[in-house]
Design an enzyme around this catalytic site. Structure first.
Site, PDB file in Angstrom:
ATOM      1  N   ARG A  11       8.951 -23.989   3.553  1.00 28.88           N
ATOM      2  CA  ARG A  11       8.254 -23.958   4.835  1.00 28.88           C
ATOM      3  C   ARG A  11       7.239 -25.083   5.011  1.00 28.88           C
ATOM      4  O   ARG A  11       7.136 -25.669   6.082  1.00 28.88           O
ATOM      5  CB  ARG A  11       7.538 -22.613   4.957  1.00 28.88           C
ATOM      6  CG  ARG A  11       8.528 -21.500   5.095  1.00 28.88           C
ATOM      7  CD  ARG A  11       7.861 -20.150   5.054  1.00 28.88           C
ATOM      8  NE  ARG A  11       8.870 -19.132   5.324  1.00 28.88           N
ATOM      9  CZ  ARG A  11       8.655 -17.836   5.285  1.00 28.88           C
ATOM     10  NH1 ARG A  11       7.463 -17.375   4.975  1.00 28.88           N
ATOM     11  NH2 ARG A  11       9.630 -16.983   5.544  1.00 28.88           N
ATOM     12  N   GLY A  34       0.813  -1.217   0.000  1.00 30.27           N
ATOM     13  CA  GLY A  34       0.000   0.000   0.000  1.00 30.27           C
ATOM     14  C   GLY A  34       0.847   1.267   0.000  1.00 30.27           C
ATOM     15  O   GLY A  34       0.607   2.196  -0.771  1.00 30.27           O
ATOM     16  N   GLU A  74      -0.132  -9.199  -0.013  1.00 27.78           N
ATOM     17  CA  GLU A  74      -0.690 -10.460   0.505  1.00 27.78           C
ATOM     18  C   GLU A  74      -2.199 -10.555   0.277  1.00 27.78           C
ATOM     19  O   GLU A  74      -2.756 -11.656   0.240  1.00 27.78           O
ATOM     20  CB  GLU A  74      -0.370 -10.576   2.012  1.00 27.78           C
ATOM     21  CG  GLU A  74      -0.699 -11.939   2.601  1.00 27.78           C
ATOM     22  CD  GLU A  74      -0.379 -12.054   4.098  1.00 27.78           C
ATOM     23  OE1 GLU A  74       0.268 -11.139   4.637  1.00 27.78           O
ATOM     24  OE2 GLU A  74      -0.774 -13.060   4.703  1.00 27.78           O
TER      25      GLU A  74
END
Lengths: 261, 647
Positions: free
Chosen positions: B338, B46, B433
């Site tokens: 991960r 943003g 995201e």
């Protein structure tokens, strides 16, 4: 663990505040300070001890010591008794069972209270807006490795850049001075070659904004450094003072009219 | 029915973004001044979008929920940011970063988007250095790199353990510069509660001022959502407490498709849960796996002795330690992606080898690195992380290995966007995201920062112009249009409904219940029966919520409980969509591990024949099953393979 909490309650910025006492019991020593306040608020909500129900308002967000949102003045210390720690990272094991804990908001003219323990720190944003950046527009910059910075200077710049903008320095200072906050930013850019072209304008604009917003002056008590959760050193204040003096001695920006158009 | 068109440009992979930029429409400087753009969120995506668009001359309004744009949760990112600079001369390239990202995402992301991300990655590093971001350097003054999971090269740039903080402060500086210049207007402590659509096009938002409680309307020619992920659906996650899904969820309910909601990343190295009062989980950076080795005892009796505190980790001889990642994945060792590392840790704990008081932890051990490099080197690399660990756990990680366990961290799913980062609602763009675009079913470490800044600095400033060029002549909108009035009315009604319930449970009590349902059934191991059970449980919890939640206070003034209740109301709906999406995806891929679909040695078994698509969900109304649209994923340039980190 059991505690007696004396918490500053204030309806809004205009209302008169006062301390209220709350008892809290069976707190795990591994519980963080803010989680302890969560438990208190849950109690206020569930048990409806006092009506109307009004949980204690406090600022918080990341709860891992980096966002700079939490801001409690605990037993006379910003962020509590533990050094180099934001209040969200203070755990109740640092207190003694049965302790009375006094919790207040930051107190400074430039940080008006919003409600209970929440304060308005937008003055910090206003200072940054005056020049706490390098005016590199997006695109059109050179390859990253074409600007060399010695490791020593990069590390010192990083030490300054670690400031989280929480305002503990202001809360700790008897003059409510923002020198450490402003110096951390000025110093970061003074240490990097990228920051040099704007150095003189930056330090003058930021310092004058700081004065304008009602922060006090620095009388070298070093309370700010002692209470800073990120251990920002007062050396940066010394560097800013040098930058400021240098800029006053050499900086005379002339207004030039017209152009090549 | 909306047709999905990803709008991928023509040409070879290397030519697509170049071709796009060469052929796109632009807006001239005089016209840029006439456009208003709303940006919601001031994290990396943003703040970078707002500053870059302000620099171009657009009128930008930016909104954030905290007291300052600098507090956005990007600030907490620790380890680093990837780029294909190949400064260490170790074989990196744009192609390799692209390929590692596609493979790391288990072949569930779009080739064209990911390639563009890798392409602009180098510009990001240049930009950040120019802004004065104090990246780590070597003694000659050049930038230093380290490695992260899923890669065999060192391509991660870092600023101690505070890379996210430094990048965000860079973007915040750029934003502050534009605020000073007057091109950007900042609204802090404003939470977006609804999207306003006029004639099918996104034209504004409804917000609540979290201090005064005032509900406000804002109009613009385009709206950019950069409000982050939805990990807090699980209650406990590494997200900040105020991270929430309400902005994206309300966009979904206004017609934006939600893509791959089931793709939720569970990060392997977090500090384990230690009590039911806990409000959040703390991440220990993936960079620690550069020098830390993960293990559990080989013998059950050692496990017992450790749990009953008769033995310490250091007492277990080398031969009795099971370095399970190195054992199972010799080629990548402790630096597997991960999802793989999390599942392997869970497997050991399920088999009874977990350590710590709950048996839900494994060791992350630095003793060998400390012996090899000295404590000073380790301290200079990870000092702040070690300190953070010690504060929380009250144990010295230089002497005893850290205890870690997986926790919810990042959401690859999000609002569906095309190549231009535009959602299915024209004029509604989504960055960072909050969108689903680049990470497929698993994000690689140090790639979230890269994507957020790529979207904001280098993609939206182009694609948004292409959109706005067709809007020239469209007058500035007034907020007294009936669409604004209706959206505001509905927002206020929802908040009033919440206040009127006056039930017996706090928001946190019910949120914890939701978190438990999600973690146990829609977490690291999912199966049909448990997912169906979860959907039932979420539905009944939702009913309980709307009957029994207690929200004190009123619409005006500071009211945190009202904010939290509103967010939970949205989580309860989103949770069902996550479970529903997980139920329908009958394969295992990346983070999405369906127990029914695994190989003999417990690896995820993809089903490319049937599930090589992005699942895109379209809202159909309250209580109605959402409609599934499929965006097929075409792999023209890479060969689909099963991920192998063993050899």
């Amino acid at each position: 663990m059991n505690f007696t909490l004396k918490i500053w309650r204030q309806e809004n910025s205009k209302a008169k505040g006062r301390f209220k006492t709350y008892k809290i019991e069976n707190i795990s020593p591994d519980c963080s300070f803010l989680e302890m306040l969560d438990i208190l608020n849950e109690k206020l909500i569930h048990d409806k001890i006092e009506l109307p129900v009004d949980p204690v308002a406090f600022d918080h967000d990341c709860r891992e010591g980096i966002c700079g949102m939490c801001s409690l003045y605990i037993n006379g210390h910003p962020h509590g008794p533990e050094q180099g720690t934001t209040v969200c990272q203070v755990h109740m094991r640092k207190f003694q069972d049965g302790d009375t804990i006094v919790i207040e908001p930051w107190r400074a003219k430039a940080f008006p209270i919003i409600k209970d323990l929440m304060v308005d720190r937008s003055a910090f944003d206003k200072i940054i807006q005056e020049g706490g950046y390098i005016s590199a527009s997006t695109g059109g910059v050179p390859d990253a490795n074409s600007i060399l910075v010695s490791k020593e200077y990069a590390d010192m710049a990083m030490d300054a850049a670690a400031c989280i903008g929480c305002g503990a320095c202001v809360a700790a200072c008897k003059n409510a001075s923002a020198m450490l906050f402003v110096a951390a930013k000025v110093s970061q850019f003074a240490l990097l070659p990228q920051g040099h072209p704007e150095a003189k304008r930056r330090v003058q604009a930021m310092v004058s904004k700081m004065d304008e917003l009602g922060f006090g002056s620095c009388t070298n008590t070093y309370a700010c450094e002692a209470e800073c959760p990120k251990n920002i050193s007062v050396e940066h204040i010394a560097r800013m003072n040098r930058e400021f003096l240098k800029s006053k001695l050499t900086h005379a920006e002339k207004k030039r009219i017209g152009g090549f158009g | 029915m909306t047709q999905l068109n990803a709008k991928i440009p023509q040409g070879s992979l290397q030519e697509k973004w170049t071709n796009y930029k060469a052929n796109q429409k632009l807006v001239n400087p005089a016209n840029k001044r006439k456009f208003e753009i709303i940006v919601v969120g001031t994290g990396l995506a943003g703040a970078s979008a707002a500053s870059a668009l302000g620099e171009l001359g657009f009128n930008v309004k930016v909104f954030c929920i905290q007291d300052s744009p600098r507090r956005a949760h990007s600030i907490s990112a620790q380890g680093g940011i990837n780029a294909a600079k190949n400064y260490p001369n170790d074989g990196d390239s744009i192609w390799r970063l692209f390929y590692d990202t596609i493979k790391g995402g288990d072949f569930r992301s779009r080739e064209a988007n990911v390639y563009r991300l890798a392409e602009v990655s180098n510009n990001i590093i240049d930009q950040c250095v120019a802004q004065g971001v104090p990246f780590a350097r070597d003694y000659a003054g050049y930038l230093d790199n380290r490695s992260f999971g899923g890669a065999q090269v060192s391509r991660t740039f870092y600023a101690r353990g505070q890379t996210g903080q430094q990048l965000l402060l860079g973007a915040y500086g750029a934003l502050s510069k534009e605020i000073k210049r007057g091109s950007v207007k900042m609204y802090t402590r404003h939470e977006m509660l609804d999207l306003v659509i006029v004639d099918g096009i996104a034209r504004g938002i409804i917000t609540r001022d979290t201090i005064t409680g005032k509900i406000e309307r804002f109009a613009a020619h385009a709206v950019i959502i950069a409000t982050g992920g939805y990990g807090n659906v699980y209650f406990l996650s590494t997200n900040a407490l105020n991270c929430n899904a309400s902005a994206i969820w309300n966009c979904y309910k206004k017609g934006a498709f939600f893509a791959n909601p089931a793709f939720v990343q569970i990060h392997p190295t977090c500090i384990p849960v230690h009590g039911d009062y806990q409000s959040k989980l703390t991440l220990m950076s993936e960079s620690l796996r550069n020098d830390g080795r993960i293990w559990v005892p080989k013998k059950k009796e050692d496990v017992e002795a450790i749990r009953s505190k008769k033995l310490r980790a250091v007492d277990i001889p080398e031969n009795d330690r099971d370095y399970f990642l190195e054992r199972r994945y010799p080629a990548f060792g402790n630096l597997v992606p991960r999802d793989v590392a999390s599942r392997a840790a869970k497997e050991r704990c399920d088999a009874g080898y977990g350590i710590g008081p709950t048996g839900l932890a494994v060791y992350l051990d630095f003793s060998e690195s400390i012996r090899r490099l000295g404590r000073d080197v380790i301290e200079s690399r990870y000092g702040n992380l070690f300190q953070m660990y010690e504060k929380i756990v009250d144990e010295n990680p230089y002497e005893n290995p850290m205890m870690i366990f997986p926790a919810v961290h990042y959401t690859m799913g999000g609002l569906w966007v095309d190549y231009e980062l535009q959602s299915t609602v024209p004029g509604l763009f989504v960055a960072g995201e909050a969108n689903f675009s680049d990470h497929g079913a698993n994000r690689l470490g140090a790639s979230a920062l890269m994507q957020g800044l790529a979207d904001g600095y280098f993609i939206l400033p182009y694609t948004l112009q292409n959109y706005l060029a067709d809007q020239i002549g469209v007058q500035k909108f007034e907020t007294d249009l009936p669409e604004f009035e209706l959206a505001e009315k509905e927002t206020i009604e929802k908040l009033q409904r919440l206040l009127a319930i006056q039930g017996k449970y706090s928001v946190a009590t019910l949120h914890k219940k939701l978190g438990k349902i999600m973690w146990e059934n829609v977490g690291m191991a999912r199966d049909e029966a448990r997912l169906k059970q979860a959907i039932e449980a979420i539905r009944s919890l939702k009913q309980e919520f709307w009957k029994e939640v207690y929200v004190p206070g009123s619409l005006t003034g500071v009211n945190d409980e009202l904010l939290k209740a509103n967010r939970l109301a949205d989580y309860l709906e989103l949770a069902e969509l996550i479970a529903h999406d997980a139920l329908l995806r009958n394969e295992s891929c990346g983070c999405h591990f369906r127990v029914e679909y695994q190989s003999e040695d417990g690896e995820a078994l993809r089903n490319d024949e049937e599930y090589k698509y992005v699942s895109c969900w379209e809202y159909q109304g309250e209580g109605v099953e959402p409609q599934l649209h499929k965006e097929p994923l075409e792999y023209e340039f890479v060969e689909l393979k099963s991920r192998n980190y063993k050899v």
